[in-house]
Enzyme design. Structure first.
Site, mmCIF file in Angstrom:
data_model
loop_
_atom_site.group_PDB
_atom_site.id
_atom_site.type_symbol
_atom_site.label_atom_id
_atom_site.label_comp_id
_atom_site.label_asym_id
_atom_site.label_seq_id
_atom_site.Cartn_x
_atom_site.Cartn_y
_atom_site.Cartn_z
ATOM 1 N N GLU A 149 -6.471 -1.277 8.998
ATOM 2 C CA GLU A 149 -7.526 -0.452 9.599
ATOM 3 C C GLU A 149 -8.933 -1.008 9.367
ATOM 4 O O GLU A 149 -9.775 -0.349 8.740
ATOM 5 C CB GLU A 149 -7.389 0.972 9.069
ATOM 6 C CG GLU A 149 -6.045 1.598 9.412
ATOM 7 C CD GLU A 149 -5.830 2.950 8.752
ATOM 8 O OE1 GLU A 149 -6.775 3.756 8.707
ATOM 9 O OE2 GLU A 149 -4.711 3.191 8.266
ATOM 10 N N ASN A 192 -3.060 -4.291 10.910
ATOM 11 C CA ASN A 192 -2.466 -2.977 11.162
ATOM 12 C C ASN A 192 -3.573 -1.977 11.470
ATOM 13 O O ASN A 192 -4.528 -1.854 10.714
ATOM 14 C CB ASN A 192 -1.700 -2.533 9.902
ATOM 15 C CG ASN A 192 -0.832 -1.320 10.126
ATOM 16 O OD1 ASN A 192 -0.080 -1.255 11.093
ATOM 17 N ND2 ASN A 192 -0.938 -0.345 9.234
ATOM 18 N N HIS A 230 0.526 7.414 14.345
ATOM 19 C CA HIS A 230 0.792 8.657 13.614
ATOM 20 C C HIS A 230 0.747 9.760 14.657
ATOM 21 O O HIS A 230 -0.274 10.022 15.264
ATOM 22 C CB HIS A 230 -0.256 8.870 12.515
ATOM 23 C CG HIS A 230 0.050 8.074 11.310
ATOM 24 N ND1 HIS A 230 1.159 8.320 10.525
ATOM 25 C CD2 HIS A 230 -0.546 7.001 10.774
ATOM 26 C CE1 HIS A 230 1.201 7.440 9.538
ATOM 27 N NE2 HIS A 230 0.171 6.635 9.660
ATOM 28 N N GLU A 265 3.808 2.925 11.890
ATOM 29 C CA GLU A 265 3.729 4.105 11.000
ATOM 30 C C GLU A 265 4.033 5.391 11.778
ATOM 31 O O GLU A 265 3.373 6.401 11.638
ATOM 32 C CB GLU A 265 2.348 4.190 10.337
ATOM 33 C CG GLU A 265 1.998 2.955 9.526
ATOM 34 C CD GLU A 265 0.721 3.114 8.731
ATOM 35 O OE1 GLU A 265 0.202 4.248 8.642
ATOM 36 O OE2 GLU A 265 0.222 2.120 8.188
ATOM 37 N N ASP A 267 5.198 8.824 13.037
ATOM 38 C CA ASP A 267 5.718 10.118 12.589
ATOM 39 C C ASP A 267 5.242 11.151 13.614
ATOM 40 O O ASP A 267 4.230 10.960 14.275
ATOM 41 C CB ASP A 267 5.273 10.493 11.165
ATOM 42 C CG ASP A 267 3.787 10.291 10.890
ATOM 43 O OD1 ASP A 267 3.427 10.066 9.731
ATOM 44 O OD2 ASP A 267 2.995 10.344 11.853
HETATM 45 O O1 G3I Z 1 -0.857 6.660 -7.798
HETATM 46 C C1 G3I Z 1 -1.590 7.885 -8.023
HETATM 47 C C2 G3I Z 1 -1.034 8.613 -9.238
HETATM 48 O O2 G3I Z 1 -1.279 7.827 -10.391
HETATM 49 C C3 G3I Z 1 -1.729 9.983 -9.360
HETATM 50 O O3 G3I Z 1 -1.155 10.695 -10.440
HETATM 51 C C4 G3I Z 1 -1.515 10.763 -8.062
HETATM 52 C C5 G3I Z 1 -2.121 12.146 -8.085
HETATM 53 O O4 G3I Z 1 -3.500 12.042 -7.814
HETATM 54 O O5 G3I Z 1 -2.105 10.021 -6.966
HETATM 55 C C6 G3I Z 1 -1.446 8.777 -6.792
HETATM 56 O O6 G3I Z 1 -2.067 8.102 -5.722
HETATM 57 C C7 G3I Z 1 -1.741 8.642 -4.440
HETATM 58 C C8 G3I Z 1 -1.059 7.531 -3.633
HETATM 59 O O7 G3I Z 1 -0.815 7.966 -2.284
HETATM 60 C C9 G3I Z 1 0.266 7.090 -4.248
HETATM 61 O O8 G3I Z 1 1.157 8.162 -4.264
HETATM 62 C C10 G3I Z 1 -3.052 9.031 -3.758
HETATM 63 O O9 G3I Z 1 -3.591 10.147 -4.427
HETATM 64 C C11 G3I Z 1 -2.773 9.418 -2.306
HETATM 65 O O10 G3I Z 1 -3.995 9.632 -1.614
HETATM 66 C C12 G3I Z 1 -2.064 8.252 -1.620
HETATM 67 O O11 G3I Z 1 -1.764 8.660 -0.303
HETATM 68 C C13 G3I Z 1 -1.348 7.589 0.546
HETATM 69 C C14 G3I Z 1 -2.407 7.411 1.642
HETATM 70 O O12 G3I Z 1 -1.969 6.332 2.507
HETATM 71 C C15 G3I Z 1 -3.783 7.109 1.119
HETATM 72 O O13 G3I Z 1 -3.920 5.834 0.834
HETATM 73 C C16 G3I Z 1 -0.029 8.002 1.208
HETATM 74 O O14 G3I Z 1 1.005 8.090 0.257
HETATM 75 C C17 G3I Z 1 0.352 6.978 2.266
HETATM 76 O O15 G3I Z 1 1.457 7.426 3.040
HETATM 77 C C18 G3I Z 1 -0.805 6.739 3.234
HETATM 78 O O16 G3I Z 1 -0.439 5.727 4.114
HETATM 79 C C19 G3I Z 1 -1.489 5.280 5.012
HETATM 80 C C20 G3I Z 1 -1.269 3.805 5.241
HETATM 81 O O17 G3I Z 1 -1.341 3.115 4.011
HETATM 82 C C21 G3I Z 1 -2.279 3.264 6.241
HETATM 83 N N1 G3I Z 1 -2.233 4.040 7.497
HETATM 84 C C22 G3I Z 1 -2.435 5.473 7.315
HETATM 85 C C23 G3I Z 1 -1.381 6.035 6.363
HETATM 86 C C24 G3I Z 1 -1.560 7.524 6.212
HETATM 87 O O18 G3I Z 1 -2.781 7.810 5.594
#
Ligand code: G3I
Length: 354
Positions: A149, A192, A230, A265, A267
């Protein structure tokens, strides 16, 4: 002698007939993949092997996940995921090397912004990450999402506060791909992106086409573009795509620039399909729209859904979408059973061979 000549002629004729058939049979398959979270629960591993031929690492390879502090790169999760996926014959999409908007560790921005030579500092950090991370898995990663992005969420421009673009301009993307290629020349390198419905005039879809054209003109080693989709499909603008034809046209336009394309991605959140008599049937229809578009575009090589089981979906935890939970947006239900959307996707992708 004449009999030998007749036999050769017949054999040659058979070969000529056989080649097109063999070629048609060799029409590239569209692989079906799913995003896998870092905890890789046993049920997730079973689901992935039983239902998909590829996985995308949902978070494990992100800079913030691997290097929460400067000087630290934690390979424990990625080593485990790559080893397991390789052992199980699953194609690995590593996501992602560079993403300015989320899961970029704060220390990167701080170090660059405080540097007396920010351009050199950022270049060194990027080359070091690509060399260390992509180099470690050289030959084992099928596809890297090198840059995720890069463009602003909506519109044709760039986000304010994007440390990569603020510091190096668009050339950071060139550096990202060249560094990744140097680290793993065999991996296919993707950009991506998330685009909105071009039919509704959002300039972002056009901006992405123009960006890819500039990268190709600069001989940047980019092999493909992932379009996330998405899916709030069929919704009021600007969600994309509203129709198979819209998406087909867009994927074709990308392919004409000399890159492969993937849906990366996908869904389809059930609540967003509105009040329908049969939500799961409507969801299956929406999924099939996207899969059909990929099947119709020769350079569309893969389709990945963003999660394994419905409860695994980011949509049920992300602050912007959890209010609608359970979104039930994926191809497997809460017990790992295939939904009608799974069968609809496989059927639609099969159009490639027919
Ligand atoms: O790893 C930390 C953990 O240590 C902590 O305890 C926990 C609670 O705060 O957070 C964890 O990090 C989270 C991470 O996912 C791993 O689980 C972040 O808060 C959370 O914001 C993050 O969300 C991810 C999101 O990207 C943000 O980056 C989603 O799982 C993931 O599905 C999503 O995927 C993105 C793609 O990478 C790019 N395209 C869009 C897509 C949806 O946003």
């Amino acid at each position: 002698m004449r009999r030998w000549a007749a036999w050769c002629g017949a054999a040659l004729a058979a070969l000529v007939v056989a080649v097109p058939a063999a070629q048609a049979a060799r029409e590239p398959e569209v692989f079906l993949g799913a995003a896998m979270s870092s905890d890789m629960r046993p049920d997730q591993r079973r689901d992935a092997v039983r239902n998909f031929s590829a996985i995308t690492t949902e978070n494990a390879f992100k800079w913030g996940e691997m290097s929460p502090r400067r000087g630290v790169t934690d390979f424990s999760v990625t080593d485990r995921m790559v080893a397991w996926a390789t052992r199980n014959g699953l194609r690995i999409r590593a996501h992602n090397l560079f993403w300015h908007r989320l899961q970029l560790p704060d220390w990167v921005t701080g170090v660059v912004r405080r540097s007396a030579a920010p351009r050199r500092t950022l270049r060194r950090l990027m080359v070091s990450r690509a060399r260390k991370v992509a180099g470690r898995y050289r030959g084992r990663i099928a596809i890297w999402d090198v840059v995720n992005e890069p463009l602003a969420l909506t519109g044709p421009g760039w986000d304010a506060g994007d440390v990569f673009h603020d510091t190096l301009g668009e050339s950071y993307i060139d550096l990202a791909f060249r560094s990744a290629h140097a680290a793993d020349p065999r991996a296919r390198l993707f950009l991506n992106e998330l685009v909105w419905n071009p039919a509704l005039g959002d300039p972002k879809a056009g901006a992405l086409l123009a960006l890819v054209e500039r990268l190709k003109r600069r001989h940047v080693p980019i092999d493909g573009v992932g379009i996330q989709v998405h899916g709030m499909i069929g919704l009021a603008p600007p969600w994309f795509p509203e129709s198979t034809a819209t998406l087909t046209r867009y994927l074709r336009a990308l392919g004409r620039l000399g890159v492969d394309v993937e849906v990366t991605e996908l869904d389809v959140a059930l609540p967003l399909l509105g009040p329908v008599a049969d939500p799961l049937a409507a969801q299956a229809k929406a999924y099939a729209k996207v899969a059909r578009a990929c099947a119709r575009v020769r350079r569309c090589t893969g389709l990945t859904v963003w999660g394994l089981r419905d409860p695994d979906s980011w949509l049920d935890t992300d602050p912007t979408t959890r209010g609608r939970a359970p979104n039930r947006p994926l191809l497997l239900d809460g017990k790992g059973r295939r939904k009608s959307a799974y069968r609809a996707v496989v059927e639609a992708l099969g159009e490639r061979r027919r």
